[in-house]
Design a protein around this motif. Structure first.
Motif, mmCIF file in Angstrom:
data_model
loop_
_atom_site.group_PDB
_atom_site.id
_atom_site.type_symbol
_atom_site.label_atom_id
_atom_site.label_comp_id
_atom_site.label_asym_id
_atom_site.label_seq_id
_atom_site.Cartn_x
_atom_site.Cartn_y
_atom_site.Cartn_z
ATOM 1 N N LYS A 298 -3.853 10.276 6.484
ATOM 2 C CA LYS A 298 -4.506 9.045 6.032
ATOM 3 C C LYS A 298 -3.742 8.412 4.865
ATOM 4 O O LYS A 298 -3.539 7.196 4.841
ATOM 5 C CB LYS A 298 -5.951 9.333 5.612
ATOM 6 C CG LYS A 298 -6.894 9.515 6.768
ATOM 7 C CD LYS A 298 -8.289 9.948 6.363
ATOM 8 C CE LYS A 298 -8.928 9.153 5.278
ATOM 9 N NZ LYS A 298 -10.310 9.604 4.957
ATOM 10 N N VAL A 299 -3.325 9.232 3.914
ATOM 11 C CA VAL A 299 -2.598 8.704 2.751
ATOM 12 C C VAL A 299 -1.256 8.124 3.180
ATOM 13 O O VAL A 299 -0.879 7.036 2.748
ATOM 14 C CB VAL A 299 -2.426 9.791 1.665
ATOM 15 C CG1 VAL A 299 -1.458 9.351 0.583
ATOM 16 C CG2 VAL A 299 -3.787 10.153 1.055
ATOM 17 N N LYS B 104 -0.240 4.315 2.833
ATOM 18 C CA LYS B 104 0.928 3.842 2.086
ATOM 19 C C LYS B 104 1.738 2.864 2.939
ATOM 20 O O LYS B 104 2.179 1.822 2.449
ATOM 21 C CB LYS B 104 1.805 5.008 1.650
ATOM 22 C CG LYS B 104 2.997 4.571 0.831
ATOM 23 C CD LYS B 104 3.808 5.733 0.324
ATOM 24 C CE LYS B 104 4.947 5.213 -0.545
ATOM 25 N NZ LYS B 104 5.787 6.271 -1.061
ATOM 26 N N THR B 105 1.916 3.193 4.204
ATOM 27 C CA THR B 105 2.654 2.318 5.114
ATOM 28 C C THR B 105 1.946 0.974 5.251
ATOM 29 O O THR B 105 2.583 -0.088 5.189
ATOM 30 C CB THR B 105 2.806 2.985 6.494
ATOM 31 O OG1 THR B 105 3.529 4.202 6.332
ATOM 32 C CG2 THR B 105 3.528 2.083 7.477
ATOM 33 N N GLN C 45 -8.679 -0.309 6.568
ATOM 34 C CA GLN C 45 -9.267 -0.248 5.233
ATOM 35 C C GLN C 45 -9.366 1.206 4.744
ATOM 36 O O GLN C 45 -9.038 1.499 3.595
ATOM 37 C CB GLN C 45 -10.661 -0.876 5.217
ATOM 38 C CG GLN C 45 -10.680 -2.361 5.453
ATOM 39 C CD GLN C 45 -12.097 -2.886 5.616
ATOM 40 O OE1 GLN C 45 -13.082 -2.167 5.455
ATOM 41 N NE2 GLN C 45 -12.207 -4.173 5.935
ATOM 42 N N ASP C 46 -9.831 2.107 5.628
ATOM 43 C CA ASP C 46 -9.951 3.531 5.259
ATOM 44 C C ASP C 46 -8.607 4.097 4.823
ATOM 45 O O ASP C 46 -8.528 4.820 3.833
ATOM 46 C CB ASP C 46 -10.466 4.364 6.439
ATOM 47 C CG ASP C 46 -11.934 4.142 6.730
ATOM 48 O OD1 ASP C 46 -12.657 3.603 5.865
ATOM 49 O OD2 ASP C 46 -12.362 4.521 7.840
ATOM 50 N N PHE C 47 -7.567 3.779 5.569
ATOM 51 C CA PHE C 47 -6.247 4.318 5.247
ATOM 52 C C PHE C 47 -5.734 3.750 3.922
ATOM 53 O O PHE C 47 -5.197 4.487 3.095
ATOM 54 C CB PHE C 47 -5.254 4.040 6.372
ATOM 55 C CG PHE C 47 -5.525 4.828 7.631
ATOM 56 C CD1 PHE C 47 -6.178 6.044 7.606
ATOM 57 C CD2 PHE C 47 -5.098 4.344 8.852
ATOM 58 C CE1 PHE C 47 -6.415 6.764 8.765
ATOM 59 C CE2 PHE C 47 -5.320 5.064 10.017
ATOM 60 C CZ PHE C 47 -5.981 6.280 9.980
ATOM 61 N N TYR D 279 -4.920 5.807 0.388
ATOM 62 C CA TYR D 279 -3.702 5.677 -0.418
ATOM 63 C C TYR D 279 -4.038 5.269 -1.852
ATOM 64 O O TYR D 279 -3.516 5.854 -2.808
ATOM 65 C CB TYR D 279 -2.736 4.672 0.215
ATOM 66 C CG TYR D 279 -1.528 4.428 -0.641
ATOM 67 C CD1 TYR D 279 -0.625 5.453 -0.911
ATOM 68 C CD2 TYR D 279 -1.302 3.185 -1.225
ATOM 69 C CE1 TYR D 279 0.480 5.242 -1.727
ATOM 70 C CE2 TYR D 279 -0.199 2.964 -2.027
ATOM 71 C CZ TYR D 279 0.685 4.002 -2.281
ATOM 72 O OH TYR D 279 1.778 3.788 -3.094
ATOM 73 N N LEU D 280 -4.904 4.275 -2.022
ATOM 74 C CA LEU D 280 -5.275 3.845 -3.367
ATOM 75 C C LEU D 280 -5.936 4.990 -4.145
ATOM 76 O O LEU D 280 -5.723 5.133 -5.350
ATOM 77 C CB LEU D 280 -6.196 2.626 -3.317
ATOM 78 C CG LEU D 280 -5.549 1.330 -2.832
ATOM 79 C CD1 LEU D 280 -6.592 0.220 -2.709
ATOM 80 C CD2 LEU D 280 -4.396 0.910 -3.723
#
Length: 134
Positions: A26-27, A31-32, A114-116, A120-121
């Motif tokens: 997910k992170v 990031k991508t 949004q979840d991904f 990352y955030l």
């Protein structure tokens, strides 16, 4: 995107050891997606140049609070704290969420995307802004 969703489902069904792998996926995906959707205007590090404020440690930060950035009056006076729900609403329709913002419309409506991005955030939000009296 379907391949990422399939991989995520497989990781969840594989048990706790795979849950960490799922978070890493997910992170990485976030990031991508951040690089493709957000990076053209937002840096991660405060020392990197960008049009918008840096997003490092954005979770639970008061909106309009990065020193030295010229926010819109609407955002600066909003009293909003960047919770995951507020960030999701912002990504989906920032103009509707905060009329008068300077930021162009984002329009990321896909909840998986949004979840991904939120994953990352979260990974770059190492400061506990919940502990700060906002």
């Amino acid at each position: 995107m379907r391949a990422l969703s399939t991989l995520a489902a497989a990781c969840l069904m594989a048990g706790p050891a795979m849950a960490d792998t799922f978070e890493e996926v997910k992170v990485t995906a976030g990031k991508t997606l951040f690089e493709g959707e957000c990076r053209r205007c937002h840096a991660v590090e405060p020392t990197d140049p960008s049009y918008g404020p840096p997003l490092e440690n954005v979770l639970y930060r008061a909106a309009g609070s990065v020193e030295g950035y010229d926010y819109s009056i609407a955002l600066e006076a909003s009293g909003i704290v960047w919770t995951p729900a507020a960030l999701r609403a912002w990504m989906e329709d920032n103009d509707g969420f905060m009329p008068g913002t300077k930021m162009r419309h984002v329009g990321i409506e896909d909840r998986t995307v949004q979840d991904f991005i939120l994953a990352y955030l979260t990974s770059i939000s190492t400061k506990d802004n919940k502990a700060i009296d906002q």
